[in-house]
Scaffold this motif. Structure first.
Motif, mmCIF file in Angstrom:
data_model
loop_
_atom_site.group_PDB
_atom_site.id
_atom_site.type_symbol
_atom_site.label_atom_id
_atom_site.label_comp_id
_atom_site.label_asym_id
_atom_site.label_seq_id
_atom_site.Cartn_x
_atom_site.Cartn_y
_atom_site.Cartn_z
ATOM 1 N N ARG A 168 36.118 28.131 25.820
ATOM 2 C CA ARG A 168 36.350 29.473 26.347
ATOM 3 C C ARG A 168 37.710 29.536 27.027
ATOM 4 N NH1 ARG A 168 31.294 30.556 30.116
ATOM 5 N NH2 ARG A 168 32.503 32.454 30.497
ATOM 6 N N LYS A 169 38.404 30.654 26.811
ATOM 7 C CA LYS A 169 39.749 30.818 27.348
ATOM 8 C C LYS A 169 39.804 32.069 28.216
ATOM 9 C CE LYS A 169 42.915 28.769 26.338
ATOM 10 N NZ LYS A 169 43.549 27.588 26.960
ATOM 11 N N LEU A 170 40.578 31.984 29.313
ATOM 12 C CA LEU A 170 40.838 33.167 30.119
ATOM 13 C C LEU A 170 41.754 34.108 29.354
ATOM 14 C CD1 LEU A 170 41.397 31.693 33.696
ATOM 15 C CD2 LEU A 170 39.456 33.038 32.903
ATOM 16 N N PHE A 171 41.424 35.399 29.399
ATOM 17 C CA PHE A 171 42.238 36.362 28.680
ATOM 18 C C PHE A 171 43.598 36.473 29.350
ATOM 19 C CE2 PHE A 171 43.365 40.401 26.729
ATOM 20 C CZ PHE A 171 42.821 40.239 25.458
ATOM 21 N N PRO A 172 44.671 36.492 28.591
ATOM 22 C CA PRO A 172 46.009 36.543 29.204
ATOM 23 C C PRO A 172 46.311 37.906 29.799
ATOM 24 C CG PRO A 172 46.180 36.693 26.825
ATOM 25 C CD PRO A 172 44.730 36.445 27.125
ATOM 26 N N SER A 173 47.387 37.984 30.541
ATOM 27 C CA SER A 173 47.845 39.256 31.094
ATOM 28 C C SER A 173 48.564 40.056 30.011
ATOM 29 C CB SER A 173 48.781 39.020 32.277
ATOM 30 O OG SER A 173 48.107 38.373 33.336
ATOM 31 N N VAL A 174 48.450 41.372 30.108
ATOM 32 C CA VAL A 174 49.067 42.286 29.151
ATOM 33 C C VAL A 174 49.889 43.302 29.938
ATOM 34 C CG1 VAL A 174 48.702 43.947 27.297
ATOM 35 C CG2 VAL A 174 47.155 41.990 27.542
ATOM 36 N N THR A 175 51.175 43.405 29.648
ATOM 37 C CA THR A 175 52.056 44.375 30.280
ATOM 38 C C THR A 175 52.437 45.438 29.261
ATOM 39 O OG1 THR A 175 52.928 42.753 31.845
ATOM 40 C CG2 THR A 175 54.258 44.708 31.448
ATOM 41 N N LEU A 176 52.256 46.713 29.643
ATOM 42 C CA LEU A 176 52.582 47.839 28.768
ATOM 43 C C LEU A 176 53.510 48.785 29.516
ATOM 44 C CD1 LEU A 176 49.076 47.580 28.756
ATOM 45 C CD2 LEU A 176 49.623 48.429 26.483
ATOM 46 N N CYS A 177 54.552 49.236 28.835
ATOM 47 C CA CYS A 177 55.512 50.181 29.407
ATOM 48 C C CYS A 177 55.618 51.397 28.495
ATOM 49 C CB CYS A 177 56.885 49.536 29.574
ATOM 50 S SG CYS A 177 56.896 48.098 30.678
ATOM 51 N N ASP A 178 55.795 52.586 29.112
ATOM 52 C CA ASP A 178 55.794 53.825 28.330
ATOM 53 C C ASP A 178 57.143 54.135 27.683
ATOM 54 O OD1 ASP A 178 57.319 54.509 30.504
ATOM 55 O OD2 ASP A 178 55.954 56.046 31.267
ATOM 56 N N SER B 233 57.753 53.362 33.322
ATOM 57 C CA SER B 233 56.585 52.922 34.096
ATOM 58 C C SER B 233 55.846 51.836 33.332
ATOM 59 C CB SER B 233 55.654 54.100 34.363
ATOM 60 O OG SER B 233 56.316 55.093 35.126
ATOM 61 N N CYS B 234 55.532 50.746 34.019
ATOM 62 C CA CYS B 234 54.883 49.587 33.398
ATOM 63 C C CYS B 234 53.587 49.277 34.131
ATOM 64 C CB CYS B 234 55.807 48.369 33.424
ATOM 65 S SG CYS B 234 57.343 48.579 32.490
ATOM 66 N N TYR B 235 52.611 48.814 33.362
ATOM 67 C CA TYR B 235 51.293 48.476 33.891
ATOM 68 C C TYR B 235 50.902 47.107 33.346
ATOM 69 C CZ TYR B 235 51.411 53.501 34.610
ATOM 70 O OH TYR B 235 51.795 54.778 34.971
ATOM 71 N N THR B 236 50.555 46.212 34.251
ATOM 72 C CA THR B 236 50.152 44.855 33.874
ATOM 73 C C THR B 236 48.657 44.720 34.088
ATOM 74 O OG1 THR B 236 52.308 43.932 34.447
ATOM 75 C CG2 THR B 236 50.465 42.405 34.311
ATOM 76 N N PHE B 237 47.929 44.452 33.004
ATOM 77 C CA PHE B 237 46.481 44.284 33.060
ATOM 78 C C PHE B 237 46.174 42.843 33.409
ATOM 79 C CE2 PHE B 237 42.463 43.149 31.028
ATOM 80 C CZ PHE B 237 41.619 44.080 31.598
ATOM 81 N N ARG C 169 48.946 34.506 32.991
ATOM 82 C CA ARG C 169 48.714 35.083 34.313
ATOM 83 C C ARG C 169 49.685 34.478 35.327
ATOM 84 N NH1 ARG C 169 44.443 37.786 35.675
ATOM 85 N NH2 ARG C 169 44.522 36.872 37.753
ATOM 86 N N ASP C 170 50.077 35.289 36.300
ATOM 87 C CA ASP C 170 50.996 34.903 37.373
ATOM 88 C C ASP C 170 52.390 34.575 36.865
ATOM 89 O OD1 ASP C 170 48.971 35.199 39.247
ATOM 90 O OD2 ASP C 170 48.313 33.131 39.041
ATOM 91 N N HIS C 171 52.727 35.034 35.657
ATOM 92 C CA HIS C 171 54.082 34.871 35.137
ATOM 93 C C HIS C 171 54.771 36.226 35.100
ATOM 94 C CE1 HIS C 171 53.653 30.767 32.901
ATOM 95 N NE2 HIS C 171 53.351 30.695 34.195
ATOM 96 N N THR C 172 56.040 36.231 35.432
ATOM 97 C CA THR C 172 56.808 37.469 35.415
ATOM 98 C C THR C 172 57.100 37.877 33.976
ATOM 99 O OG1 THR C 172 57.843 36.863 37.520
ATOM 100 C CG2 THR C 172 58.912 38.588 36.216
ATOM 101 N N PRO C 173 56.769 39.115 33.584
ATOM 102 C CA PRO C 173 57.083 39.545 32.212
ATOM 103 C C PRO C 173 58.555 39.936 32.085
ATOM 104 C CG PRO C 173 55.927 41.297 33.387
ATOM 105 C CD PRO C 173 55.998 40.130 34.330
ATOM 106 N N PHE C 174 59.259 39.247 31.232
ATOM 107 C CA PHE C 174 60.647 39.590 30.926
ATOM 108 C C PHE C 174 60.647 40.340 29.596
ATOM 109 C CE2 PHE C 174 61.033 36.047 33.850
ATOM 110 C CZ PHE C 174 62.024 36.499 34.713
ATOM 111 N N LEU C 175 60.585 41.662 29.708
ATOM 112 C CA LEU C 175 60.412 42.496 28.527
ATOM 113 C C LEU C 175 61.613 42.452 27.600
ATOM 114 C CD1 LEU C 175 58.894 45.466 30.513
ATOM 115 C CD2 LEU C 175 57.629 43.958 29.007
ATOM 116 N N GLU C 176 62.786 42.159 28.114
ATOM 117 C CA GLU C 176 63.979 42.133 27.267
ATOM 118 C C GLU C 176 63.958 40.986 26.275
ATOM 119 O OE1 GLU C 176 63.954 41.952 30.510
ATOM 120 O OE2 GLU C 176 64.998 43.677 31.392
#
Length: 587
Positions: free
Chosen positions: A113-123, A273-277, A320-327
């Protein structure tokens, strides 16, 4: 000390043997042969003879068995010396390769079993900060002027009304009209568009030239844009819109409704605007029912058309706990589609010193992170660059966090910061800055391999009722799909690969390779090596004793020469023909 006979010393037991020719009833002595506890040979010849006769190294005994045939002795001696040379030559090659510390990558497959990763979405819809709307409107007019002078086209006007009651207090700002969008000297027959930035004296200028006019216009607009944002108070960077009414229509994860506490909100100057799940749950099974499903609004509100030329959603999947670098690692989701993203995870384990350079935490890194998150190499590189930016240019770049006591760059306060920034950024790309050497990679990394599939959504027949259910009754847009997007993110399989960096020559493998070479050339074992060490120790001890004996004899000879004989000790003279002699007479 007396040397033993060949093959060991002999000790007599019982009565001593009688003289030759003794009677038949005489008892013969019992002889026991063996080595004493400490035994030294009288000469090096005896030492080598004893070693070659009793050693387990193949070929050494041939030196003794063929001692009557000098040709064979010399031949076997040369063979042994040549074999020894080949052995140590291969030992040298082996150790040379070992000290390079080569590694290989080994892959193993696990299932759990794996923890689901974080998801970042920007509009992808950057908006105009209220305190800077008038300055941004002036920038839009300046951009319209530059683009029209180059291409003869007009930029679409923004729909925002500049009502006086919405403006509020604005920071003082003066647009730098010297930095214009212009055609630069052609390269290879192709016209290039860009802008020029000079240092404070104007003697050194850097040209930001692009073959694409769209890219040039975006980069030029963004340069002026960050100068305006840098004058806003820091609280503006945390500005974001409400979750329900702006971007996310619905959200399900693992069959349950998402809650507002599962999201962390932020604002990106380019992606809006960005949202991190950050929902915490362990995925039981692969499939869409155990993933996350979102319905998103992708309206093009046309706030900053020159800054954002894309329509859709920017998505990044990260640990998780990692900064998303969207570029760097994000991807786009097209409006009017349902996009299903399958995740496969790889865990990579790197070796530290001496095989490579990695870190398990920030303790071994001399770059203080500017992000309140776990260590990543990209976060370290950005932190290093921002600190060098503050040291070199006296201000920080607006897209990155600030060190304590620093301020963001704006040409109102730092007129030549653009020249300093782009030159420093160029040095970073060419690895002339020390950031790459100061930022090791993590010893453990999680990499996500993604696969995506898209379909048209909503369909033409379901568009009306879908929009009604989502809160848009009576909407009659010519292309309603351009305002919506559906994203499904799931684990495609729970099997994950572990990629381990493994040394080619560990200490056991090195010893095994040395033993194989020793067995190949001499056909012997570790005990044979101990026999050679014993020979060397015996040779050293014998050398020491012989040196001591010669030194002792050399010291006694001068004493005997200087000592005068007494009359009583003087030998009698023997008569010889013609006189007497000092030679002692025989008794």
């Amino acid at each position: 000390m007396e040397a033993p006979a060949q093959g060991g010393c002999c000790l007599e037991a019982g009565a001593r043997a009688p003289a030759a020719g003794g009677g038949p009833g005489t008892r013969k002595p019992k002889v026991e042969c063996g080595e004493r506890l400490v035994e030294l040979h009288a000469s090096f010849r005896e030492l080598v003879t004893f070693f070659c006769t009793n050693t387990t190294i193949h070929g050494s005994v041939r030196l003794i068995c063929s001692s009557q045939n000098r040709l064979k002795t010399v031949s076997w001696g040369l063979l042994l010396v040549g074999t020894l040379g080949m052995l140590y030559w291969q030992f040298g090659l082996l150790f040379e390769q070992y000290w390079r510390y080569p590694v290989i990558m080994t892959v193993s497959v696990h299932s759990e079993r794996k923890l689901f990763p974080s998801v970042t979405l920007c509009d992808m819809n950057p908006h105009r900060p209220r305190p800077a709307r008038r300055h941004l409107q002036a920038l839009d007019d300046f951009a319209q002027e530059n683009i029209y002078s180059l291409y003869g086209v007009s930029v679409s006007k923004t729909r925002d009304a500049l009502a006086a009651k919405d403006l509020g207090p604005e920071p003082h700002f003066q647009l730098d009209r010297a930095v214009r969008l212009q055609k630069l000297s052609p390269l290879g027959g192709q016209n290039r568009v860009g802008f020029r930035l000079c240092n404070s004296s104007g003697g050194d200028c850097i040209h930001r030239a692009y073959s694409s006019g769209v890219t040039a216009a975006r980069e030029w607009y963004r340069f002026h844009y960050v100068n305006i944002l840098a004058l806003l108070p820091p609280a503006h960077k945390d500005h974001h819109r409400s979750l329900g009414s702006h971007f996310i229509f619905s959200c399900l994860y693992d069959g349950q409704d998402c809650q507002a506490r599962h999201f962390q909100t932020s604002h990106h100057p380019t992606y809006g605007s960005c949202y991190t799940f950050d929902g915490i749950w362990a995925t039981q099974c692969p499939g869409i029912t155990h993933g996350i499903s979102l319905v998103l609004r992708t309206e093009q509100q046309d706030h900053l058309p020159l800054l954002s030329t894309e329509a859709g959603v920017k998505v990044m999947i990260h640990k998780r706990d990692h900064t998303p670098f969207l570029e760097h690692r994000s991807f786009s989701v097209r409006p009017g589609t349902e996009t299903t993203i399958g995740i496969r995870e790889d865990e990579v384990h790197w070796l530290g010193s001496p095989y490579g350079r990695c870190t398990d935490s920030t303790e071994g890194v001399d770059v203080p992170l500017l992000y309140n998150a776990s260590y990543t190499m990209q976060a370290c590189l950005v932190s290093c660059f921002q600190q060098l930016m503050v040291q070199t240019c006296s201000c920080g770049y607006y897209f990155y966090p600030l060190p304590a006591g620093a301020e963001y760059c704006s040409y109102l306060r730092h007129p030549a910061w653009g020249h300093c920034f782009y030159r420093l950024y160029r040095d970073l790309g060419t690895h002339q800055l020390p950031c790459a050497a100061r930022c090791p990679r993590p010893c453990r990394e999680s990499l996500f391999r993604l696969s995506a599939g898209t379909s048209r959504w909503p369909s033409s027949k379901s568009a009306d009722w879908t929009l009604s259910v989502l809160g848009k009754p009576g909407h009659r847009s010519p292309s309603p799909r351009s305002n919506l997007a559906k994203v499904n993110i799931l684990y495609q399989e729970l099997n994950y690969r572990t990629v381990d960096e493994t040394p080619i020559y560990s200490v056991p493998r090195l010893l095994s390779a040395m033993g194989s070479l020793w067995s190949l050339w001499f056909g012997s074992s570790v005990l044979s090596v101990l026999e050679v060490l014993e020979l060397l120790l015996d040779a050293a001890a014998l050398t020491f004793l012989l040196c001591c004996r010669r030194l002792h004899a050399a010291q006694r000879q001068p004493r005997a020469a200087t000592r005068a004989p007494t009359p009583s000790q003087r030998p009698a003279s023997c008569p010889v023909a013609g006189g007497t002699s000092d030679v002692q007479c025989p008794g």
